[in-house]
Design a protein around this motif. Structure first.
Motif, PDB file in Angstrom:
ATOM      1  N   ASP A 111       0.805  -1.236   0.000  1.00  0.00           N
ATOM      2  CA  ASP A 111       0.000   0.000   0.000  1.00  0.00           C
ATOM      3  C   ASP A 111       0.837   1.286   0.000  1.00  0.00           C
ATOM      4  OD1 ASP A 111       0.903  -0.267   2.567  1.00  0.00           O
ATOM      5  OD2 ASP A 111      -1.007   0.194   3.534  1.00  0.00           O
ATOM      6  N   ASP A 112       2.141   1.185   0.340  1.00  0.00           N
ATOM      7  CA  ASP A 112       2.987   2.386   0.274  1.00  0.00           C
ATOM      8  C   ASP A 112       3.722   2.486  -1.061  1.00  0.00           C
ATOM      9  OD1 ASP A 112       4.744   0.317   0.570  1.00  0.00           O
ATOM     10  OD2 ASP A 112       5.830   1.138   2.278  1.00  0.00           O
ATOM     11  N   GLY A 113       3.389   1.596  -2.000  1.00  0.00           N
ATOM     12  CA  GLY A 113       4.002   1.638  -3.330  1.00  0.00           C
ATOM     13  C   GLY A 113       5.301   0.844  -3.437  1.00  0.00           C
ATOM     14  N   THR A 114       5.783   0.280  -2.317  1.00  0.00           N
ATOM     15  CA  THR A 114       7.024  -0.502  -2.386  1.00  0.00           C
ATOM     16  C   THR A 114       6.716  -1.938  -2.809  1.00  0.00           C
ATOM     17  OG1 THR A 114       6.882  -1.143  -0.072  1.00  0.00           O
ATOM     18  CG2 THR A 114       8.130   0.863  -0.552  1.00  0.00           C
ATOM     19  N   GLU A 115       7.748  -2.611  -3.312  1.00  0.00           N
ATOM     20  CA  GLU A 115       7.568  -4.005  -3.727  1.00  0.00           C
ATOM     21  C   GLU A 115       7.353  -4.878  -2.490  1.00  0.00           C
ATOM     22  OE1 GLU A 115      10.624  -5.420  -6.554  1.00  0.00           O
ATOM     23  OE2 GLU A 115      11.044  -3.319  -6.883  1.00  0.00           O
ATOM     24  N   ALA A 116       6.511  -5.894  -2.636  1.00  0.00           N
ATOM     25  CA  ALA A 116       6.249  -6.806  -1.522  1.00  0.00           C
ATOM     26  C   ALA A 116       7.549  -7.450  -1.073  1.00  0.00           C
ATOM     27  CB  ALA A 116       5.254  -7.878  -1.956  1.00  0.00           C
ATOM     28  N   SER A 117       7.684  -7.643   0.237  1.00  0.00           N
ATOM     29  CA  SER A 117       8.896  -8.295   0.739  1.00  0.00           C
ATOM     30  C   SER A 117       8.654  -9.800   0.773  1.00  0.00           C
ATOM     31  CB  SER A 117       9.239  -7.775   2.130  1.00  0.00           C
ATOM     32  OG  SER A 117       8.302  -8.297   3.048  1.00  0.00           O
ATOM     33  N   ARG A 118       9.668 -10.541   1.170  1.00  0.00           N
ATOM     34  CA  ARG A 118       9.578 -12.007   1.215  1.00  0.00           C
ATOM     35  C   ARG A 118       8.459 -12.450   2.176  1.00  0.00           C
ATOM     36  NH1 ARG A 118       8.915 -15.638  -1.554  1.00  0.00           N
ATOM     37  NH2 ARG A 118       9.043 -17.604  -0.518  1.00  0.00           N
ATOM     38  N   VAL A 119       8.187 -11.659   3.219  1.00  0.00           N
ATOM     39  CA  VAL A 119       7.162 -12.034   4.202  1.00  0.00           C
ATOM     40  C   VAL A 119       5.788 -12.111   3.524  1.00  0.00           C
ATOM     41  CG1 VAL A 119       5.999 -11.303   6.338  1.00  0.00           C
ATOM     42  CG2 VAL A 119       8.459 -10.911   6.053  1.00  0.00           C
ATOM     43  N   GLU A 120       5.426 -11.045   2.766  1.00  0.00           N
ATOM     44  CA  GLU A 120       4.121 -11.038   2.089  1.00  0.00           C
ATOM     45  C   GLU A 120       4.084 -12.097   0.986  1.00  0.00           C
ATOM     46  OE1 GLU A 120       5.824  -7.956   2.187  1.00  0.00           O
ATOM     47  OE2 GLU A 120       4.805  -7.196   3.983  1.00  0.00           O
ATOM     48  N   GLU A 121       5.221 -12.246   0.293  1.00  0.00           N
ATOM     49  CA  GLU A 121       5.255 -13.241  -0.789  1.00  0.00           C
ATOM     50  C   GLU A 121       5.024 -14.657  -0.248  1.00  0.00           C
ATOM     51  OE1 GLU A 121       8.186 -10.819  -3.873  1.00  0.00           O
ATOM     52  OE2 GLU A 121       8.973 -12.534  -2.782  1.00  0.00           O
ATOM     53  N   SER A 122       5.617 -14.973   0.905  1.00  0.00           N
ATOM     54  CA  SER A 122       5.427 -16.314   1.488  1.00  0.00           C
ATOM     55  C   SER A 122       3.963 -16.528   1.861  1.00  0.00           C
ATOM     56  CB  SER A 122       6.246 -16.501   2.762  1.00  0.00           C
ATOM     57  OG  SER A 122       7.555 -16.226   2.521  1.00  0.00           O
ATOM     58  N   ARG A 123       3.347 -15.474   2.376  1.00  0.00           N
ATOM     59  CA  ARG A 123       1.929 -15.559   2.772  1.00  0.00           C
ATOM     60  C   ARG A 123       1.059 -15.831   1.528  1.00  0.00           C
ATOM     61  NH1 ARG A 123      -1.385 -17.115   5.617  1.00  0.00           N
ATOM     62  NH2 ARG A 123      -3.274 -15.980   6.169  1.00  0.00           N
ATOM     63  N   ILE A 124       1.375 -15.125   0.432  1.00  0.00           N
ATOM     64  CA  ILE A 124       0.634 -15.326  -0.817  1.00  0.00           C
ATOM     65  C   ILE A 124       0.828 -16.773  -1.303  1.00  0.00           C
ATOM     66  CG2 ILE A 124       0.481 -14.647  -3.267  1.00  0.00           C
ATOM     67  CD1 ILE A 124       1.348 -11.783  -2.332  1.00  0.00           C
ATOM     68  N   GLU A 125       2.064 -17.262  -1.228  1.00  0.00           N
ATOM     69  CA  GLU A 125       2.352 -18.645  -1.663  1.00  0.00           C
ATOM     70  C   GLU A 125       1.572 -19.663  -0.816  1.00  0.00           C
ATOM     71  OE1 GLU A 125       6.564 -18.451  -1.264  1.00  0.00           O
ATOM     72  OE2 GLU A 125       6.841 -17.563  -3.237  1.00  0.00           O
ATOM     73  N   GLU A 126       1.478 -19.398   0.497  1.00  0.00           N
ATOM     74  CA  GLU A 126       0.732 -20.317   1.380  1.00  0.00           C
ATOM     75  C   GLU A 126      -0.747 -20.356   0.999  1.00  0.00           C
ATOM     76  OE1 GLU A 126       1.372 -19.084   5.436  1.00  0.00           O
ATOM     77  OE2 GLU A 126       3.537 -19.422   5.159  1.00  0.00           O
ATOM     78  N   LEU A 127      -1.329 -19.163   0.781  1.00  0.00           N
ATOM     79  CA  LEU A 127      -2.752 -19.100   0.436  1.00  0.00           C
ATOM     80  C   LEU A 127      -2.985 -19.696  -0.946  1.00  0.00           C
ATOM     81  CD1 LEU A 127      -3.680 -15.598   1.848  1.00  0.00           C
ATOM     82  CD2 LEU A 127      -4.395 -17.801   2.720  1.00  0.00           C
ATOM     83  N   TYR A 128      -2.030 -19.526  -1.850  1.00  0.00           N
ATOM     84  CA  TYR A 128      -2.127 -20.113  -3.188  1.00  0.00           C
ATOM     85  C   TYR A 128      -2.224 -21.634  -3.057  1.00  0.00           C
ATOM     86  CZ  TYR A 128      -0.848 -21.350  -7.996  1.00  0.00           C
ATOM     87  OH  TYR A 128      -0.843 -21.869  -9.263  1.00  0.00           O
ATOM     88  N   ALA A 129      -1.358 -22.193  -2.208  1.00  0.00           N
ATOM     89  CA  ALA A 129      -1.332 -23.650  -2.029  1.00  0.00           C
ATOM     90  C   ALA A 129      -2.639 -24.142  -1.400  1.00  0.00           C
ATOM     91  CB  ALA A 129      -0.144 -24.037  -1.160  1.00  0.00           C
ATOM     92  N   ASP A 130      -3.236 -23.319  -0.525  1.00  0.00           N
ATOM     93  CA  ASP A 130      -4.494 -23.722   0.145  1.00  0.00           C
ATOM     94  C   ASP A 130      -5.706 -23.614  -0.774  1.00  0.00           C
ATOM     95  OD1 ASP A 130      -3.102 -24.144   2.366  1.00  0.00           O
ATOM     96  OD2 ASP A 130      -3.739 -22.346   3.455  1.00  0.00           O
ATOM     97  N   ASP A 131      -5.553 -22.872  -1.893  1.00  0.00           N
ATOM     98  CA  ASP A 131      -6.669 -22.616  -2.812  1.00  0.00           C
ATOM     99  C   ASP A 131      -7.886 -22.083  -2.042  1.00  0.00           C
ATOM    100  OD1 ASP A 131      -8.044 -22.360  -5.120  1.00  0.00           O
ATOM    101  OD2 ASP A 131      -8.431 -24.505  -5.423  1.00  0.00           O
ATOM    102  N   ILE A 132      -7.783 -20.879  -1.557  1.00  0.00           N
ATOM    103  CA  ILE A 132      -8.807 -20.311  -0.690  1.00  0.00           C
ATOM    104  C   ILE A 132     -10.174 -20.194  -1.381  1.00  0.00           C
ATOM    105  CG2 ILE A 132      -7.342 -19.020   0.908  1.00  0.00           C
ATOM    106  CD1 ILE A 132      -7.703 -16.634  -0.987  1.00  0.00           C
ATOM    107  N   PRO A 133     -11.262 -20.340  -0.620  1.00  0.00           N
ATOM    108  CA  PRO A 133     -12.604 -20.311  -1.222  1.00  0.00           C
ATOM    109  C   PRO A 133     -13.002 -18.903  -1.683  1.00  0.00           C
ATOM    110  CG  PRO A 133     -12.730 -20.513   1.167  1.00  0.00           C
ATOM    111  CD  PRO A 133     -11.283 -20.590   0.821  1.00  0.00           C
ATOM    112  N   SER A 134     -13.915 -18.849  -2.663  1.00  0.00           N
ATOM    113  CA  SER A 134     -14.444 -17.571  -3.141  1.00  0.00           C
ATOM    114  C   SER A 134     -15.573 -17.118  -2.217  1.00  0.00           C
ATOM    115  CB  SER A 134     -14.995 -17.734  -4.562  1.00  0.00           C
ATOM    116  OG  SER A 134     -13.970 -18.218  -5.400  1.00  0.00           O
ATOM    117  N   VAL A 135     -15.936 -15.821  -2.325  1.00  0.00           N
ATOM    118  CA  VAL A 135     -17.032 -15.302  -1.495  1.00  0.00           C
ATOM    119  C   VAL A 135     -18.391 -15.609  -2.159  1.00  0.00           C
ATOM    120  CG1 VAL A 135     -15.642 -13.463  -0.472  1.00  0.00           C
ATOM    121  CG2 VAL A 135     -16.886 -13.009  -2.594  1.00  0.00           C
ATOM    122  N   ALA A 136     -19.482 -15.299  -1.455  1.00  0.00           N
ATOM    123  CA  ALA A 136     -20.835 -15.524  -1.997  1.00  0.00           C
ATOM    124  C   ALA A 136     -21.070 -14.637  -3.228  1.00  0.00           C
ATOM    125  CB  ALA A 136     -21.868 -15.198  -0.918  1.00  0.00           C
ATOM    126  N   TRP A 137     -22.035 -15.026  -4.055  1.00  0.00           N
ATOM    127  CA  TRP A 137     -22.277 -14.343  -5.335  1.00  0.00           C
ATOM    128  C   TRP A 137     -22.483 -12.841  -5.204  1.00  0.00           C
ATOM    129  CZ3 TRP A 137     -26.792 -11.658  -6.242  1.00  0.00           C
ATOM    130  CH2 TRP A 137     -27.832 -11.888  -5.332  1.00  0.00           C
TER     131      TRP A 137
END
Ligand code: MG
Length: 477
Positions: A111-137
């Motif tokens: 949100d401050d315009g900087t590139e994501a660090s390894r911490v956020e990237e790892s979190r994204i990778e974890e959620l990617y692997a979990d295949d998170i559910p979509s919200v209601a229509w």
């Protein structure tokens, strides 16, 4: 632990082989779930940009967040938009920077315009692997088209330099955008600064015709020729997503990234003394120039987000990498191609021509080598070199750096390829070469003690020198 997908510059791969629409959609869901708010998105000029962008956007909307589509703009223009819009939670840039046209990539911005660090990237990778559910229509997000992000970015860049002095200087430049993301913004910047621009490769065909989009000396032959032939004050080139910028002097000579980094550091230090941040792989030229101009260099590991974070922590006045990635804290904490152009224009207007400034720089010789090295041997090889080389103490900020009285050697494993790199620098060319040779041999002796790479090399040479058979059809034409 989830599979690592983010490399040094986002998730990258060949489109529809590794980087498929399915991957992009799932990645969009994971990014939305981590950023948890409105997401700005933009692309460079690649033909696959829309396909990847719409898939990522669909993923973000599927987990309930809105998307703002900025269209095709440079990566730093997206970052500037995010930094200046407090209602935006972050962003995604669809780009593979300087990679060939069959590649594309997904890069995440905070949100401050900087590139994501390894911490956020790892979190994204974890959620990617979990295949998170979509919200209601009735909870899915919406997409809105945003125009003018490129122009707002350009206007802010102009506000940070002495635009009157540049406008009155009557400059002419040659601009090569490698048909990438700056094809509109950089010509606009020059026009607003009353700089006459002769453009090449400033189209948006998406296949990067013209030349590969890594702004190396070899790829910029046309720009070098044109800059000299048209008697331009400067040649300017970007990589594909225009976060980087390199220059050609009026005599048609390519100015390497560490030289422009050193010259702009000198210019910025003439206005404000302070720290200059650069990775350990940068030439000592930068440190010599910075010291001579009342500044101090702080070294970091290799990688532009690392340089940017160090600059933020230390309140540095300038920073950058030797590949043309320059970071100006008054603009934003990321590499910025348009800002590099504007500052270089101001620098040559206020000081001398780029050619005379380059001629006055101290000369260093850098030798680069690489050896094959499987992933599992990278750490043992580093330990081996540390044990064997005992004449000077090694620094371990990134790989191992040996500082001699007349130069240095840096050995570091590549973060993305099965390769081990050796950099050797000295003011004495023979010293730079002989140290590069001996460290390269040290690495080969460890990874390939039987010398199989020498056999392979000899065979390749034999194959290359073998005369090509005459094609009978061609010979009759
Ligand atoms: Mg780039």
């Amino acid at each position: 632990m989830a599979e690592r997908m983010f490399g040094t510059n986002g998730v990258r791969g060949v489109v529809n082989e590794y980087l498929t629409s399915e991957l992009a959609l799932k990645m969009g869901k994971a990014i939305g779930a981590v950023l948890r708010g409105k997401v700005a998105i933009a692309t460079d000029t690649r033909v696959s940009g829309e396909m990847i962008r719409t898939a990522v956007s669909a993923g973000i909307m599927a987990v309930g967040f809105d998307v703002l589509d900025l269209g095709t703009v440079p990566t730093p223009a997206l970052q500037y938009y995010i930094k200046t819009h407090t209602d935006v939670a972050g962003g995604v840039m669809i780009t593979a920077s300087h990679n060939p046209p069959q590649f594309n990539g997904i890069k995440c911005v905070l949100d401050d315009g900087t590139e994501a660090s390894r911490v956020e990237e790892s979190r994204i990778e974890e959620l990617y692997a979990d295949d998170i559910p979509s919200v209601a229509w009735n909870k899915v997000g919406k997409e809105e088209k945003i125009t003018g992000a490129g122009e707002a970015y350009v206007d802010h860049v102009i506000s940070l330099v002495d635009s009157e002095a540049i406008r009155n200087a009557g400059l002419t430049v040659c601009l090569d955008c490698s048909n990438g993301a700056a094809y509109q913004t950089s010509p606009m910047l020059l026009e607003k600064l009353n700089v006459r621009a002769i453009t090449i490769n400033c189209n948006s065909q998406g296949e990067f015709p013209g030349h590969p989009s890594e702004p190396t000396e070899d790829n910029l032959k046309d720009l070098k020729y044109m800059t000299k032939a048209t008697k331009s004050d400067l040649g300017i080139a970007h990589d594909g997503d225009a976060d980087r910028c390199v220059f050609v002097s009026s005599d048609g000579k390519y100015v390497s990234g560490d030289k422009s980094l050193a010259l702009l550091a000198k210019y910025i230090l003439s206005k404000e003394k302070g720290l200059v941040v650069t990775p350990v792989s940068s030439s000592s030229l930068v440190e010599e120039v910075v010291n001579a101009n009342g500044g101090k260099v702080v070294y970091t590991a290799v990688g532009s987000p690392i340089v940017a974070r160090k600059m933020m922590e230390n309140g540095a006045v300038f920073g950058g990498e030797e590949n043309g990635g320059l970071i100006f804290p008054d603009q934003q904490y990321c590499r910025d191609g348009a800002m590099s152009i504007a500052m270089m224009l101001e620098c040559i207007v206020m000081s001398e021509s780029l050619a005379s400034q380059v001629a006055a720089l101290p000369v260093y010789y850098t030798e680069k080598r690489k050896t094959d090295c499987p992933e599992e041997m990278k750490k043992p090889l580093l330990e081996h070199i540390e044990q064997i080389v005992t004449d000077v103490k090694a620094e371990n900020l990134d790989g191992l750096k040996f500082n001699y009285s007349d130069g240095w050697v840096l050995v570091r494993p590549s973060g993305t390829e099965p390769i081990f790199r050796v950099y050797s620098e000295s003011k004495n060319r023979d010293v730079a070469i002989s140290r590069a040779d001996s460290f390269e041999k040290l690495a080969w002796d460890f990874v390939d003690p039987e010398g199989l790479h020498l056999v392979k090399k000899a065979l390749q040479k034999k194959k290359r020198t073998k005369k090509a058979p005459v094609n009978p059809q061609q010979s009759t034409l």
